[in-house]
Scaffold this active site. Structure first.
Site, PDB file in Angstrom:
ATOM      1  N   TYR A   1       0.808  -1.216   0.000  1.00  0.00           N
ATOM      2  CA  TYR A   1       0.000   0.000   0.000  1.00  0.00           C
ATOM      3  C   TYR A   1       0.840   1.264   0.000  1.00  0.00           C
ATOM      4  O   TYR A   1       0.337   2.336  -0.327  1.00  0.00           O
ATOM      5  CB  TYR A   1      -1.068   0.006   1.098  1.00  0.00           C
ATOM      6  CG  TYR A   1      -0.659  -0.382   2.475  1.00  0.00           C
ATOM      7  CD1 TYR A   1      -0.030   0.505   3.315  1.00  0.00           C
ATOM      8  CD2 TYR A   1      -0.947  -1.662   2.947  1.00  0.00           C
ATOM      9  CE1 TYR A   1       0.323   0.153   4.600  1.00  0.00           C
ATOM     10  CE2 TYR A   1      -0.601  -2.032   4.236  1.00  0.00           C
ATOM     11  CZ  TYR A   1       0.038  -1.114   5.053  1.00  0.00           C
ATOM     12  OH  TYR A   1       0.385  -1.469   6.328  1.00  0.00           O
TER      13      TYR A   1
ATOM     14  N   LYS B   1     -13.631  16.386  -3.900  1.00  0.00           N
ATOM     15  CA  LYS B   1     -13.173  17.774  -3.839  1.00  0.00           C
ATOM     16  C   LYS B   1     -13.985  18.458  -2.742  1.00  0.00           C
ATOM     17  O   LYS B   1     -15.216  18.448  -2.762  1.00  0.00           O
ATOM     18  CB  LYS B   1     -13.415  18.482  -5.172  1.00  0.00           C
ATOM     19  CG  LYS B   1     -13.054  19.969  -5.144  1.00  0.00           C
ATOM     20  CD  LYS B   1     -13.575  20.718  -6.357  1.00  0.00           C
ATOM     21  CE  LYS B   1     -12.861  20.279  -7.598  1.00  0.00           C
ATOM     22  NZ  LYS B   1     -13.155  21.174  -8.747  1.00  0.00           N
TER      23      LYS B   1
END
Length: 116
Positions: free
Chosen positions: A53, A98
């Site tokens: 990861y 966002k």
């Protein structure tokens, strides 16, 4: 089959449809889920038999540093980079958010998800 997920990766980046967004920047969040057969890693306890990861994070950092107009493009780029490094994955899902998007009203975040 199993999944590896990175959730809530946060970045300040210069993306957006409007030129002004690309100049002032904004806060973004990325979630990644990869699906594959991790049985060998589970049996052998070896990082080489799974998805690291840290690699997923580094790929995401690299993509987030490249300005883009659309969240969809960002997610697509992350998926393509992950798939080029880990070709054996069954699926890759990426969500990009966002914060406080310029929509003319109150919105905590806008979010898209792509799965390939």
């Amino acid at each position: 089959m199993g999944t590896i997920a990175l959730e809530g990766l946060e970045f300040f980046s210069y993306h957006g449809f409007y030129d002004e967004e690309q100049k002032i920047g904004n806060k973004y969040s990325v979630d990644i889920i990869v699906t594959a057969d991790f049985s060998e890693a589970a049996r052998r306890d070896r990082l080489s038999a799974t998805v690291n990861y840290e690699d997923l994070y580094r790929i995401t950092v690299s993509v987030m540093q490249q300005p883009a107009r659309l969240l969809e493009h960002i997610a697509h780029q992350i998926i393509q980079e992950i798939r080029s490094k880990y070709t054996e994955l069954q699926s890759v899902e990426v969500s990009v958010s966002k914060f406080n998007p310029p929509i003319g009203g109150v919105c905590h975040r806008a979010k898209i998800t792509l799965k390939e």
